[in-house]
Design a protein around this motif. Structure first.
Motif, PDB file in Angstrom:
ATOM      1  N   ARG A  82       0.766  -1.255  -0.111  1.00 49.82           N
ATOM      2  CA  ARG A  82      -0.084  -0.127  -0.154  1.00 49.82           C
ATOM      3  C   ARG A  82       0.857   1.258  -0.049  1.00 49.82           C
ATOM      4  NH1 ARG A  82      -1.659   4.337   1.102  1.00 49.82           N
ATOM      5  NH2 ARG A  82      -3.592   4.992   1.594  1.00 49.82           N
ATOM      6  N   ASP A  83       2.002   1.320   0.744  1.00 53.61           N
ATOM      7  CA  ASP A  83       2.757   2.637   0.793  1.00 53.61           C
ATOM      8  C   ASP A  83       3.506   2.856  -0.367  1.00 53.61           C
ATOM      9  OD1 ASP A  83       2.166   2.854   3.388  1.00 53.61           O
ATOM     10  OD2 ASP A  83       4.015   1.737   4.209  1.00 53.61           O
ATOM     11  N   VAL A  84       3.829   1.819  -1.221  1.00 54.03           N
ATOM     12  CA  VAL A  84       4.404   1.793  -2.715  1.00 54.03           C
ATOM     13  C   VAL A  84       3.467   2.203  -3.509  1.00 54.03           C
ATOM     14  CG1 VAL A  84       5.680   0.715  -4.584  1.00 54.03           C
ATOM     15  CG2 VAL A  84       6.215   0.139  -2.125  1.00 54.03           C
ATOM     16  N   ARG A  85       2.102   1.932  -3.274  1.00 54.21           N
ATOM     17  CA  ARG A  85       1.117   2.531  -4.204  1.00 54.21           C
ATOM     18  C   ARG A  85       0.745   3.904  -4.073  1.00 54.21           C
ATOM     19  NH1 ARG A  85      -2.965  -0.184  -7.010  1.00 54.21           N
ATOM     20  NH2 ARG A  85      -2.297  -2.403  -6.081  1.00 54.21           N
ATOM     21  N   GLU A  86       1.160   4.279  -2.624  1.00 56.94           N
ATOM     22  CA  GLU A  86       0.725   5.910  -2.242  1.00 56.94           C
ATOM     23  C   GLU A  86       2.107   6.659  -2.927  1.00 56.94           C
ATOM     24  OE1 GLU A  86       0.617   8.936   1.161  1.00 56.94           O
ATOM     25  OE2 GLU A  86       0.027   6.894   1.686  1.00 56.94           O
ATOM     26  N   LEU A  87       3.077   6.007  -2.905  1.00 55.98           N
ATOM     27  CA  LEU A  87       4.275   6.814  -3.739  1.00 55.98           C
ATOM     28  C   LEU A  87       3.980   6.935  -4.960  1.00 55.98           C
ATOM     29  CD1 LEU A  87       7.304   7.564  -3.707  1.00 55.98           C
ATOM     30  CD2 LEU A  87       8.013   5.359  -3.931  1.00 55.98           C
ATOM     31  N   GLN A  88       3.439   5.970  -5.454  1.00 54.74           N
ATOM     32  CA  GLN A  88       3.166   5.932  -6.998  1.00 54.74           C
ATOM     33  C   GLN A  88       2.371   6.943  -7.492  1.00 54.74           C
ATOM     34  OE1 GLN A  88       2.760   1.845  -7.689  1.00 54.74           O
ATOM     35  NE2 GLN A  88       4.638   1.506  -8.583  1.00 54.74           N
ATOM     36  N   ALA A  89       1.212   7.036  -6.629  1.00 57.74           N
ATOM     37  CA  ALA A  89      -0.054   7.959  -6.797  1.00 57.74           C
ATOM     38  C   ALA A  89       0.567   9.538  -6.815  1.00 57.74           C
ATOM     39  CB  ALA A  89      -0.828   7.637  -6.057  1.00 57.74           C
ATOM     40  N   ARG A  90       1.567   9.771  -5.817  1.00 58.86           N
ATOM     41  CA  ARG A  90       1.860  11.078  -5.569  1.00 58.86           C
ATOM     42  C   ARG A  90       3.123  11.651  -6.716  1.00 58.86           C
ATOM     43  NH1 ARG A  90       0.892  13.427  -0.472  1.00 58.86           N
ATOM     44  NH2 ARG A  90       0.105  11.949   1.234  1.00 58.86           N
ATOM     45  N   LEU A  91       3.711  10.506  -7.205  1.00 62.19           N
ATOM     46  CA  LEU A  91       4.649  10.709  -8.308  1.00 62.19           C
ATOM     47  C   LEU A  91       4.031  10.963  -9.629  1.00 62.19           C
ATOM     48  CD1 LEU A  91       7.421   8.088  -7.781  1.00 62.19           C
ATOM     49  CD2 LEU A  91       7.710  10.586  -7.657  1.00 62.19           C
ATOM     50  N   ARG A  92       2.764  10.216  -9.819  1.00 64.19           N
ATOM     51  CA  ARG A  92       1.729  10.757 -10.888  1.00 64.19           C
ATOM     52  C   ARG A  92       1.080  12.123 -10.827  1.00 64.19           C
ATOM     53  NH1 ARG A  92      -0.694   7.231 -14.156  1.00 64.19           N
ATOM     54  NH2 ARG A  92      -2.636   8.478 -14.037  1.00 64.19           N
ATOM     55  N   LEU A  97       5.655  10.020 -12.972  1.00 63.98           N
ATOM     56  CA  LEU A  97       5.067   8.560 -13.215  1.00 63.98           C
ATOM     57  C   LEU A  97       3.909   8.657 -14.154  1.00 63.98           C
ATOM     58  CD1 LEU A  97       5.942   5.623 -12.791  1.00 63.98           C
ATOM     59  CD2 LEU A  97       4.571   5.739 -10.749  1.00 63.98           C
ATOM     60  N   PHE A  98       3.793   7.881 -15.059  1.00 62.20           N
ATOM     61  CA  PHE A  98       2.564   7.746 -15.776  1.00 62.20           C
ATOM     62  C   PHE A  98       1.773   6.515 -15.966  1.00 62.20           C
ATOM     63  CE2 PHE A  98       5.294  11.231 -17.660  1.00 62.20           C
ATOM     64  CZ  PHE A  98       4.429  12.093 -17.700  1.00 62.20           C
ATOM     65  N   ASP A  99       2.611   5.430 -15.448  1.00 55.01           N
ATOM     66  CA  ASP A  99       1.772   4.118 -15.426  1.00 55.01           C
ATOM     67  C   ASP A  99       1.509   3.977 -13.818  1.00 55.01           C
ATOM     68  OD1 ASP A  99       2.485   3.606 -17.992  1.00 55.01           O
ATOM     69  OD2 ASP A  99       3.833   2.271 -17.777  1.00 55.01           O
ATOM     70  N   THR A 102       0.658   0.555  -9.235  1.00 53.67           N
ATOM     71  CA  THR A 102       0.766  -1.063  -9.249  1.00 53.67           C
ATOM     72  C   THR A 102       1.022  -1.612  -8.022  1.00 53.67           C
ATOM     73  OG1 THR A 102       2.874  -1.376  -9.612  1.00 53.67           O
ATOM     74  CG2 THR A 102       1.444  -0.908 -11.789  1.00 53.67           C
ATOM     75  N   GLY A 103       1.451  -0.701  -7.063  1.00 52.32           N
ATOM     76  CA  GLY A 103       1.766  -1.454  -5.658  1.00 52.32           C
ATOM     77  C   GLY A 103       3.013  -2.385  -5.685  1.00 52.32           C
ATOM     78  N   SER A 104       3.681  -2.496  -6.835  1.00 53.14           N
ATOM     79  CA  SER A 104       5.289  -2.737  -7.048  1.00 53.14           C
ATOM     80  C   SER A 104       6.208  -1.713  -7.519  1.00 53.14           C
ATOM     81  CB  SER A 104       5.121  -4.017  -8.072  1.00 53.14           C
ATOM     82  OG  SER A 104       4.180  -4.786  -7.480  1.00 53.14           O
ATOM     83  N   TYR A 105       7.329  -1.648  -6.738  1.00 52.32           N
ATOM     84  CA  TYR A 105       8.242  -0.792  -6.825  1.00 52.32           C
ATOM     85  C   TYR A 105       9.161  -1.485  -7.886  1.00 52.32           C
ATOM     86  CZ  TYR A 105      11.496   2.937  -5.185  1.00 52.32           C
ATOM     87  OH  TYR A 105      12.241   4.147  -5.256  1.00 52.32           O
ATOM     88  N   GLY A 152      -6.869  -0.662 -11.387  1.00 53.05           N
ATOM     89  CA  GLY A 152      -7.120  -1.852 -10.724  1.00 53.05           C
ATOM     90  C   GLY A 152      -6.273  -2.412  -9.676  1.00 53.05           C
ATOM     91  N   GLY A 153      -6.529  -3.285  -8.875  1.00 54.74           N
ATOM     92  CA  GLY A 153      -5.940  -3.686  -7.646  1.00 54.74           C
ATOM     93  C   GLY A 153      -6.616  -3.614  -6.357  1.00 54.74           C
ATOM     94  N   GLN A 154      -7.794  -2.928  -6.467  1.00 54.20           N
ATOM     95  CA  GLN A 154      -8.509  -2.579  -5.090  1.00 54.20           C
ATOM     96  C   GLN A 154      -9.006  -4.006  -4.510  1.00 54.20           C
ATOM     97  OE1 GLN A 154      -9.476  -0.245  -3.452  1.00 54.20           O
ATOM     98  NE2 GLN A 154     -11.320  -0.755  -2.319  1.00 54.20           N
ATOM     99  N   PRO A 155      -8.909  -4.360  -3.235  1.00 53.87           N
ATOM    100  CA  PRO A 155      -9.233  -5.483  -2.550  1.00 53.87           C
ATOM    101  C   PRO A 155     -10.693  -5.579  -2.922  1.00 53.87           C
ATOM    102  CG  PRO A 155      -7.659  -4.240  -0.981  1.00 53.87           C
ATOM    103  CD  PRO A 155      -8.165  -3.454  -2.320  1.00 53.87           C
ATOM    104  N   ALA A 156     -11.304  -6.857  -3.075  1.00 51.62           N
ATOM    105  CA  ALA A 156     -12.653  -7.204  -3.304  1.00 51.62           C
ATOM    106  C   ALA A 156     -13.229  -6.807  -1.814  1.00 51.62           C
ATOM    107  CB  ALA A 156     -12.830  -8.359  -3.794  1.00 51.62           C
ATOM    108  N   GLY A 157     -14.490  -6.574  -1.780  1.00 54.71           N
ATOM    109  CA  GLY A 157     -15.291  -6.465  -0.653  1.00 54.71           C
ATOM    110  C   GLY A 157     -15.979  -7.755  -0.522  1.00 54.71           C
ATOM    111  N   PRO A 158     -16.597  -7.975   0.699  1.00 56.21           N
ATOM    112  CA  PRO A 158     -17.322  -9.153   0.969  1.00 56.21           C
ATOM    113  C   PRO A 158     -18.347  -9.710  -0.047  1.00 56.21           C
ATOM    114  CG  PRO A 158     -17.363  -8.030   2.739  1.00 56.21           C
ATOM    115  CD  PRO A 158     -16.831  -6.894   1.568  1.00 56.21           C
TER     116      PRO A 158
END
Length: 280
Positions: A82-92, A97-99, A102-105, A152-158
């Motif tokens: 999750r923290d890597v995903r936030e890093l990528q969102a802020r870089l976007r 960052l344009f891609d 993903t949550g993967s560094y 994508g990648g959002q955890p599925a709800g119940p």
């Protein structure tokens, strides 16, 4: 009869002897000038790494060697979460960052961090340390839910209660996920997107009534591979646009799947007559 100078010398030695008794030091004999030597010899150790300059230019006295601290690395290539995903969102947000996110560094994230660091005079390591992170925080805002899960990648709800028996495509509009379930067991989960405000995806309980592997929409002249039709012209299918643009786009009411390999496997397993539940 002792002269006054000799008396003063003897008195100084006596004082030094008394101090030595207190300090535990050895009394030094008077120097050549007749004055007593200091009973305490203090050496100031050098500071800094070997070879570092310890005196100011021109011999003006000792100079303080600056202490260089290394910022702690928070995330680097190979990390995920999750923290890597936030890093990528802020870089976007600031165009580094344009891609993703993903949550993967990955290598693209590393290059984006290097660019950001170099632009601001920071060491271009490609690793996100505490200094880089604080600088990025000051330049960006807290990313929203769909900034974090743009492609994508959002955890599925119940799962909805109507999905717990039989063979069901359980489609959750809240988490934007599709679960393929058999007798209450989830076999696969994938990210999906839906229709726009003007062409919404219908909600309710339906059945797959037609499968079309290489379908092309006659209304919009757009490809709909691996189409599983469940309500009129609405179907679950792979979307090239979703794979390329993420949630920035939308469908004409269909349930778009981003992962082609995942929807290909799903298409092979789903049968005509299987239920489809679309819910919030």
């Amino acid at each position: 009869m002792r002269t006054g100078a000799t008396s003063r010398a003897i008195a100084a030695v006596a004082a030094a002897t008394a101090l030595a008794a207190v300090c535990g030091c050895t009394v030094q004999s008077p120097g050549p000038d007749g004055r007593p030597r200091s009973p305490v010899h203090i050496e100031v150790p050098e500071t800094g790494p070997p070879g570092a300059r310890t005196s100011a230019p021109g011999g003006a006295g000792p100079a303080r060697t600056p202490v260089r601290t290394t910022a702690r690395v928070l995330w680097s290539r190979g990390d995920s979460g999750r923290d890597v995903r936030e890093l990528q969102a802020r870089l976007r947000q600031i165009g580094w960052l344009f891609d993703g996110p993903t949550g993967s560094y990955d290598d693209l994230t590393e290059q984006a961090v290097k660019g950001f660091q170099g632009k601001r005079g920071l060491p271009r390591t490609g690793r996100t340390d505490t200094v880089t992170w604080q600088r990025l925080l000051r330049m960006t805002h807290e990313p929203g839910r769909w900034e974090l899960y743009l492609i994508g990648g959002q955890p599925a709800g119940p799962p909805d209660g109507r999905c717990l028996t039989g063979r069901v495509l359980c489609i959750d509009k809240t988490s934007r996920t599709l679960r393929w379930m058999v007798d209450g067991r989830t076999l696969s989960t994938m990210a999906v997107r839906f229709g726009t405000e003007y062409t919404p995806t219908r909600e309710g309980v339906f059945q797959v009534y037609w499968k079309s592997r290489h379908h092309v929409s006659t209304l919009y002249d757009s490809p709909m591979p691996y189409a599983l039709f469940f309500s009129g012209g609405q179907a679950v299918h792979y979307s090239y646009d979703f794979a390329a643009r993420g949630y920035a786009g939308g469908s004409h009411g269909c349930v778009n799947v981003r992962d082609e390999a995942a929807v290909s496997r799903l298409f092979a397993q789903v049968r005509v007559g299987d239920r489809v539940v679309v819910h919030w």
